[in-house]
Design an enzyme around this catalytic site. Structure first.
Site, PDB file in Angstrom:
ATOM      1  CG  ASP A  47      -1.927   1.131   1.157  1.00 32.16           C
ATOM      2  OD1 ASP A  47      -2.838   1.052   0.316  1.00 32.16           O
ATOM      3  OD2 ASP A  47      -1.767   2.122   1.910  1.00 32.16           O
ATOM      4  CE1 TYR A  52       0.804   7.624   2.388  1.00 30.71           C
ATOM      5  CE2 TYR A  52       1.100   5.309   1.858  1.00 30.71           C
ATOM      6  CZ  TYR A  52       0.334   6.331   2.391  1.00 30.71           C
ATOM      7  OH  TYR A  52      -0.892   6.041   2.942  1.00 30.71           O
ATOM      8  CE  LYS A  83      -3.553   4.662   0.151  1.00 31.28           C
ATOM      9  NZ  LYS A  83      -2.183   4.439   0.637  1.00 31.28           N
ATOM     10  CG  HIS A 117      -4.150   9.751  -0.214  1.00 30.07           C
ATOM     11  ND1 HIS A 117      -2.794   9.636  -0.329  1.00 30.07           N
ATOM     12  CD2 HIS A 117      -4.422   9.307   1.041  1.00 30.07           C
ATOM     13  CE1 HIS A 117      -2.281   9.146   0.785  1.00 30.07           C
ATOM     14  NE2 HIS A 117      -3.255   8.945   1.633  1.00 30.07           N
TER      15      HIS A 117
HETATM   16  N1  LIG Z   1      -5.301   6.400   3.129  1.00 32.76           N
HETATM   17  C1  LIG Z   1      -4.807   7.096   4.138  1.00 32.76           C
HETATM   18  O1  LIG Z   1      -5.101   8.273   4.325  1.00 32.76           O
HETATM   19  C2  LIG Z   1      -3.867   6.406   5.086  1.00 32.76           C
HETATM   20  C3  LIG Z   1      -3.523   7.030   6.290  1.00 32.76           C
HETATM   21  C4  LIG Z   1      -2.690   6.354   7.166  1.00 32.76           C
HETATM   22  C5  LIG Z   1      -2.230   5.084   6.848  1.00 32.76           C
HETATM   23  N2  LIG Z   1      -2.548   4.510   5.642  1.00 32.76           N
HETATM   24  C6  LIG Z   1      -2.014   3.183   5.238  1.00 32.76           C
HETATM   25  O2  LIG Z   1      -2.143   2.259   6.307  1.00 32.76           O
HETATM   26  C7  LIG Z   1      -0.859   1.796   6.683  1.00 32.76           C
HETATM   27  C8  LIG Z   1      -0.788   1.490   8.170  1.00 32.76           C
HETATM   28  O3  LIG Z   1      -1.089   2.595   8.957  1.00 32.76           O
HETATM   29  P1  LIG Z   1       0.009   3.409   9.802  1.00 32.76           P
HETATM   30  O4  LIG Z   1       1.325   3.335   9.140  1.00 32.76           O
HETATM   31  O5  LIG Z   1      -0.583   4.745  10.052  1.00 32.76           O
HETATM   32  O6  LIG Z   1       0.055   2.719  11.207  1.00 32.76           O
HETATM   33  P2  LIG Z   1      -0.121   1.261  11.876  1.00 32.76           P
HETATM   34  O7  LIG Z   1       0.073   0.186  10.899  1.00 32.76           O
HETATM   35  O8  LIG Z   1      -1.357   1.325  12.685  1.00 32.76           O
HETATM   36  O9  LIG Z   1       1.087   1.289  12.907  1.00 32.76           O
HETATM   37  C9  LIG Z   1       2.408   1.382  12.506  1.00 32.76           C
HETATM   38  C10 LIG Z   1       3.257   1.575  13.768  1.00 32.76           C
HETATM   39  O10 LIG Z   1       3.220   0.367  14.551  1.00 32.76           O
HETATM   40  C11 LIG Z   1       4.556  -0.139  14.698  1.00 32.76           C
HETATM   41  N3  LIG Z   1       4.464  -1.612  14.612  1.00 32.76           N
HETATM   42  C12 LIG Z   1       4.314  -2.359  13.491  1.00 32.76           C
HETATM   43  N4  LIG Z   1       4.235  -3.667  13.792  1.00 32.76           N
HETATM   44  C13 LIG Z   1       4.350  -3.761  15.137  1.00 32.76           C
HETATM   45  C14 LIG Z   1       4.376  -4.854  16.042  1.00 32.76           C
HETATM   46  N5  LIG Z   1       4.243  -6.123  15.625  1.00 32.76           N
HETATM   47  N6  LIG Z   1       4.523  -4.583  17.375  1.00 32.76           N
HETATM   48  C15 LIG Z   1       4.660  -3.319  17.801  1.00 32.76           C
HETATM   49  N7  LIG Z   1       4.644  -2.239  16.993  1.00 32.76           N
HETATM   50  C16 LIG Z   1       4.497  -2.460  15.661  1.00 32.76           C
HETATM   51  C17 LIG Z   1       5.357   0.478  13.562  1.00 32.76           C
HETATM   52  O11 LIG Z   1       6.707   0.640  13.922  1.00 32.76           O
HETATM   53  P3  LIG Z   1       7.926   0.187  12.976  1.00 32.76           P
HETATM   54  O12 LIG Z   1       7.651   0.644  11.583  1.00 32.76           O
HETATM   55  O13 LIG Z   1       9.079   0.898  13.605  1.00 32.76           O
HETATM   56  O14 LIG Z   1       7.993  -1.286  13.105  1.00 32.76           O
HETATM   57  C18 LIG Z   1       4.684   1.842  13.419  1.00 32.76           C
HETATM   58  O15 LIG Z   1       5.191   2.750  14.392  1.00 32.76           O
HETATM   59  C19 LIG Z   1       0.065   2.955   6.256  1.00 32.76           C
HETATM   60  O16 LIG Z   1       1.416   2.615   6.274  1.00 32.76           O
HETATM   61  C20 LIG Z   1      -0.521   3.265   4.915  1.00 32.76           C
HETATM   62  O17 LIG Z   1      -0.146   2.310   3.951  1.00 32.76           O
HETATM   63  C21 LIG Z   1      -3.374   5.157   4.783  1.00 32.76           C
END
Ligand SMILES: NC(=O)c1ccc[n+]([C@@H]2O[C@H](COP(=O)([O-])OP(=O)(O)OC[C@H]3O[C@@H](n4cnc5c(N)ncnc54)[C@H](OP(=O)(O)O)[C@@H]3O)[C@@H](O)[C@H]2O)c1
Length: 286
Positions: A47, A52, A83, A117
């Site tokens: 994704d 990004y 996106k 997006h």
């Molecule tokens: N469409 C939109 O507007 C939008 C907005 C936000 C996100 N997204 C998408 O959704 C994806 C995920 O959301 P997100 O990046 O906001 O956050 P998330 O997946 O909820 O959380 C990521 C955080 O959790 C940590 N983490 C990952 N695996 C872990 C584990 N097993 N144990 C403990 N901590 C862990 C990561 O650290 P490390 O990386 O240091 O491991 C990072 O700090 C994004 O990357 C993106 O692709 C889309």
């Protein structure tokens, strides 16, 4: 690890893995390697987004994996999402920005899914973008199109538009047990639109929640794995992000157990609205 993510079928017949690697804030310099390592352990869905700044790195990681074993590693088995960023809404700008994305991912030939997006422009610009996306599908350079951060009125705008030839396949929104967005989810599912859960790990902010920790202990899993499985059992396509290889493995190792209905109910807080991401464009009206 016992099983890998299952495929879901979108409303256009295209298949998508139910778990994908999130790539927001994964720097371009790290994205090729993390994507390549993820592919080696079974991830097939990535994704990314124009915002990004890592479309090129993600494609590079996919190309490395494809080249390594062309007999077994096939492009058709990988699902790449990007996106369209909000300043590029509108027919002409979207046409150009799609070209830019295709240039970034040269070598993986096409984009599996392109989302708008966020709805943060206006109706005319959003529909202009949709028109350009429909044309890109007709040209074969994008396979499926959808939206992100769209509330019900934004989706209705497309569904009711007399120039709509292709329905959105997905709405990607922030979802977790403290932000269940029942209205959006029910509307999407009733209209054959899959829901993707972003920030499914609450960006790490709820991993010490006492109920979550208790349930994790019960199943011999980590809190992050329970949150990922909660999303899948609720019917969402889930997008956990990590830049750490050991977490890559943990986050996909969620297919050897089932959370009981009772425990799902205990961890679900339908009455709360906790946003962990830095924005919530579903509330945008304009
Ligand atoms: N469409 C939109 O507007 C939008 C907005 C936000 C996100 N997204 C998408 O959704 C994806 C995920 O959301 P997100 O990046 O906001 O956050 P998330 O997946 O909820 O959380 C990521 C955080 O959790 C940590 N983490 C990952 N695996 C872990 C584990 N097993 N144990 C403990 N901590 C862990 C990561 O650290 P490390 O990386 O240091 O491991 C990072 O700090 C994004 O990357 C993106 O692709 C889309």
């Amino acid at each position: 690890m016992s099983n890998l993510p299952q495929l879901r079928t979108l409303n256009n017949g295209v298949e998508i893995p139910e778990l994908g690697l999130g790539l927001w804030q994964t720097p371009e310099s790290k994205s090729a390697n993390i994507v390549y390592e993820a592919l080696k352990i079974g991830y097939r869905h990535f994704d990314s987004a124009q915002w990004y700044n890592n479309e090129k790195g993600v494609a590079k990681g996919i190309k490395r994996w494809l080249k390594e074993d062309p007999k077994n590693n096939k492009r058709k088995d990988v699902f790449f999402t990007s996106k369209i960023k909000d300043p590029d809404h509108g027919y002409e700008k979207t046409k150009q920005t799609i070209k830019n994305s295709l240039e970034q991912i040269k070598g993986i030939s096409y984009i599996d899914l392109m989302l708008i997006h966020s709805p943060q422009s206006n109706k005319a610009l959003r529909l202009g973008t949709w028109k350009a996306l429909q044309e890109a599908v007709d040209e074969g350079v994008i396979k499926s199109i959808g939206v992100s951060n769209f509330a019900v009125p934004h989706i209705q705008e497309i569904l009711k538009w007399d120039e709509m030839t292709i329905k959105p396949v997905i709405n990607q929104v922030e979802i977790n047990p403290w932000l269940t967005r029942k209205e959006i989810v029910n509307f999407c599912h009733k209209n054959g639109i899959e829901v993707e859960a972003y920030s499914p790990l609450t960006r790490g902010k709820k991993l010490n929640d006492p109920i979550l920790v208790k349930i994790a202990k019960k199943y011999g899993k980590e809190p992050a794995q329970i949150l990922i499985k909660w999303s899948i059992q609720k019917g969402f396509i889930v997008l956990p992000k990590t830049t750490h290889e050991e977490r890559l493995l943990a986050n996909i190792d969620v297919f050897d157990f089932t959370i009981s209905d009772e425990d799902i109910a205990q961890m679900t807080h339908d009455d709360e609205y906790q946003v962990f991401c830095s924005w919530d464009p579903t509330t945008y009206r304009g």
